[in-house]
Motif scaffolding. Structure first.
Motif, PDB file in Angstrom:
ATOM      1  N   ASP A  76       7.339  -6.035   2.232  1.00 35.17           N
ATOM      2  CA  ASP A  76       7.719  -7.205   1.431  1.00 35.17           C
ATOM      3  C   ASP A  76       7.006  -7.201   0.081  1.00 35.17           C
ATOM      4  O   ASP A  76       7.614  -7.420  -0.967  1.00 35.17           O
ATOM      5  CB  ASP A  76       7.338  -8.492   2.182  1.00 35.17           C
ATOM      6  CG  ASP A  76       8.509  -9.021   2.999  1.00 35.17           C
ATOM      7  OD1 ASP A  76       9.651  -8.577   2.743  1.00 35.17           O
ATOM      8  OD2 ASP A  76       8.272  -9.855   3.886  1.00 35.17           O
TER       9      ASP A  76
ATOM     10  N   LYS B  98       5.609  -4.652  -1.439  1.00 30.30           N
ATOM     11  CA  LYS B  98       6.057  -3.532  -2.269  1.00 30.30           C
ATOM     12  C   LYS B  98       7.428  -3.815  -2.889  1.00 30.30           C
ATOM     13  O   LYS B  98       7.697  -3.433  -4.024  1.00 30.30           O
ATOM     14  CB  LYS B  98       6.132  -2.255  -1.437  1.00 30.30           C
ATOM     15  CG  LYS B  98       4.775  -1.677  -1.099  1.00 30.30           C
ATOM     16  CD  LYS B  98       4.951  -0.306  -0.476  1.00 30.30           C
ATOM     17  CE  LYS B  98       3.621   0.292  -0.075  1.00 30.30           C
ATOM     18  NZ  LYS B  98       3.791   1.624   0.527  1.00 30.30           N
ATOM     19  N   LEU B  99       8.285  -4.472  -2.114  1.00 29.24           N
ATOM     20  CA  LEU B  99       9.608  -4.817  -2.651  1.00 29.24           C
ATOM     21  C   LEU B  99       9.440  -5.783  -3.817  1.00 29.24           C
ATOM     22  O   LEU B  99      10.135  -5.686  -4.835  1.00 29.24           O
ATOM     23  CB  LEU B  99      10.490  -5.442  -1.560  1.00 29.24           C
ATOM     24  CG  LEU B  99      11.090  -4.465  -0.544  1.00 29.24           C
ATOM     25  CD1 LEU B  99      11.717  -5.219   0.630  1.00 29.24           C
ATOM     26  CD2 LEU B  99      12.142  -3.557  -1.190  1.00 29.24           C
TER      27      LEU B  99
ATOM     28  N   ALA C 173       8.564  -0.131  -3.519  1.00 26.82           N
ATOM     29  CA  ALA C 173       8.986   0.190  -2.149  1.00 26.82           C
ATOM     30  C   ALA C 173       9.637   1.564  -2.055  1.00 26.82           C
ATOM     31  O   ALA C 173      10.322   2.004  -2.982  1.00 26.82           O
ATOM     32  CB  ALA C 173       9.941  -0.878  -1.640  1.00 26.82           C
TER      33      ALA C 173
ATOM     34  N   ALA D  47      12.548   1.497   2.812  1.00 26.73           N
ATOM     35  CA  ALA D  47      11.928   0.165   2.859  1.00 26.73           C
ATOM     36  C   ALA D  47      12.634  -0.742   3.862  1.00 26.73           C
ATOM     37  O   ALA D  47      13.821  -1.037   3.733  1.00 26.73           O
ATOM     38  CB  ALA D  47      11.954  -0.473   1.481  1.00 26.73           C
TER      39      ALA D  47
ATOM     40  N   ASP E  69       8.038   3.800   3.822  1.00 22.60           N
ATOM     41  CA  ASP E  69       8.100   2.363   4.107  1.00 22.60           C
ATOM     42  C   ASP E  69       9.056   1.948   5.216  1.00 22.60           C
ATOM     43  O   ASP E  69       9.546   0.809   5.238  1.00 22.60           O
ATOM     44  CB  ASP E  69       8.380   1.558   2.827  1.00 22.60           C
ATOM     45  CG  ASP E  69       7.185   1.613   1.886  1.00 22.60           C
ATOM     46  OD1 ASP E  69       6.052   1.650   2.387  1.00 22.60           O
ATOM     47  OD2 ASP E  69       7.387   1.639   0.657  1.00 22.60           O
TER      48      ASP E  69
END
Ligand code: GLN
Length: 447
Positions: free
Chosen positions: A33, A35-36, A41, A45, A88
């Motif tokens: 989350d 990283k997004l 990400a 992901a 991820d």
């Protein structure tokens, strides 16, 4: 993660997962989350993935669904799994399978049968039965398994999902429990061809811990999914004439063949004279390799140790007699026999020669044709218990998947229909080694 964990709980009777990694999965999801949110990400992901109980994941139990590894925990993570995490993905749990990946119905697991979610009185196929049912029943988005002679493709066919066995050596086998090392290949079970392409792209490539892993560059498979040319396709006539091939399976595959012809592809029948030799040579070679690979489970180094031993020899004997299930014991005995001094040339050497012939003929056909098409399995998912009394009948059911394994070429199973019982029918495609891009693109086109 919540969605899948809930489904796993609700459908616990399917017995697809041996355990789930709830806390870690939630922590991985939180990290994804973040990283997004900050745009860092990875390619996978948020993909929630289950792992077959033959792949090492540090700190977690690893048992190949066998009691002989009871209590064993992985000391490191297999690169194939590590690369998923680095991209991820979220690892949600460990999946049931046939003991040491030996089987075609998931009825050889020491943790009990896995049920086919389309009909719970039927098998899911094997040996990656838990992995296939997990995708079929929406218990995870994708599974990572192993395919030595069909263990990804055949359960995918029985469960109506996609099963990809890449070229032998495309993915590092480090951290994959060895069954038959010259055949073992990591593969994927997914809902779509695109997901299989993504997973392959992330996991394939060289690895310092497996010198047999190919050094070849890894194409961006997921960006090469457009099949924009007319292909040359051979259908192995002998397969369609083989006794034991279910009529509905046969018709479904022949229908696809006709559709491809109508769409302008060049489709021709081809001869493959070695059909009768495939299962015997596969079982001689794989049991030989297994008897050697499984020699390490002696009660000293890993997991389970018999309490009833009185000296070193009885420690080995009792541990192995109590720890291995009947099918694994049968194969160790068979493999030890074919490697024994008096019979080595008659069985092992001969089977190696037959393997060479099968490989050469398969490669020759694949020079002339882009793809060979055939059924993945001679039948759809059969009833639980239907084949357990007769191991030979169970072995013969591998007839169509072992060719790609003996030859080392990539192969995929995609769902193309259902029989009158509502059970899924899988079409298998094979192509030249390392030509996964066209295999995936063409499968994507057919699906
Ligand atoms: N059914 C085959 C066997 O029992 C294939 C298993 C596999 O690919 N691991 O050997």
């Amino acid at each position: 993660v919540e969605h899948y964990l809930q489904n796993i709980k609700q459908k616990a009777q399917l017995n697809a997962f041996l355990e789930t990694f709830d806390e870690e999965a939630f922590a991985q999801a939180d990290a994804v989350d973040q990283k997004l949110a900050n745009g860092t990400a990875g390619k996978l992901a948020g993909m929630v993935i289950g792992i077959k109980d033959v792949l090492a994941y540090k700190g977690h139990s690893l048992q190949a669904s066998s009691q002989i590894l009871n209590g064993f925990k992985s000391l490191y993570t297999a690169p194939a799994v590590q690369r998923l995490l680095e991209a991820d993905a979220i690892i949600i749990g460990r999946q049931n399978c046939d003991e040491f990946a030996m089987g075609a119905s998931n009825e050889n697991s020491s943790f009990g049968n896995v049920l086919n979610a389309d009909a719970e009185d039927r098998v899911p196929g094997g040996s990656s039965g838990g992995s296939a049912v997990a995708v079929q029943a929406d218990l995870c988005l994708a599974s990572i398994g192993s395919d030595t002679g069909g263990s990804v493709r055949q359960p995918a066919s029985f469960c109506g999902v996609v099963g990809l066995k890449p070229t032998y050596s495309r993915i590092s086998r480090y951290g994959l429990i060895a069954y038959a090392s010259s055949f073992d290949q990591i593969g994927f079970i997914t809902k779509s061809v695109e997901d299989a392409a993504l997973l392959l792209e992330v996991t394939a490539g060289p690895d310092g811990m497996d010198s047999t892993a190919s050094q070849r560059e890894v194409p961006a498979y997921s960006e090469l999914l457009q099949a924009d040319k007319k292909y040359k396709i051979g259908y192995i006539r002998d397969c369609f004439e083989s006794e034991g091939l279910d009529a509905e399976v046969k018709n479904a595959i022949l229908n696809v063949k006709d559709m491809l012809k109508e769409a302008g592809h060049d489709v021709e029948p081809v001869e493959f004279p070695y059909l009768d030799y495939m299962v015997p040579s596969y079982y001689i070679l794989t049991t030989a390799e297994a008897s050697s690979n499984l020699g390490r489970f002696d009660g000293v180094k890993y997991g389970f140790r018999s309490d009833n031993a009185t000296d070193l020899t009885s420690l080995y004997k009792k541990t192995r007699a109590e720890g291995f299930g009947p099918e694994v014991q049968r194969r160790i005995v068979l493999g030890t026999f074919v490697l024994s001094a008096d019979y080595y040339d008659a069985y092992y050497t001969k089977a190696q020669k037959v393997r060479r012939l099968i490989k050469e003929k398969t490669d020759e056909l694949l020079q002339a044709y882009d793809f060979l098409i055939l059924p993945t399995a001679p039948t759809t998912a059969f009833k639980l218990g239907e084949n357990t009394a007769n191991p030979l009948a169970m072995y013969l059911a591998d007839i169509f998947t072992v060719q790609a394994s003996l030859a080392g070429v990539p192969a995929i199973s995609i769902p193309v229909g259902r029989d009158t019982n509502g059970m899924s029918i899988g079409l298998q495609l094979m192509t030249r080694s390392f030509e996964e891009p066209q295999l995936l693109a063409f499968s994507n086109y057919i699906m």
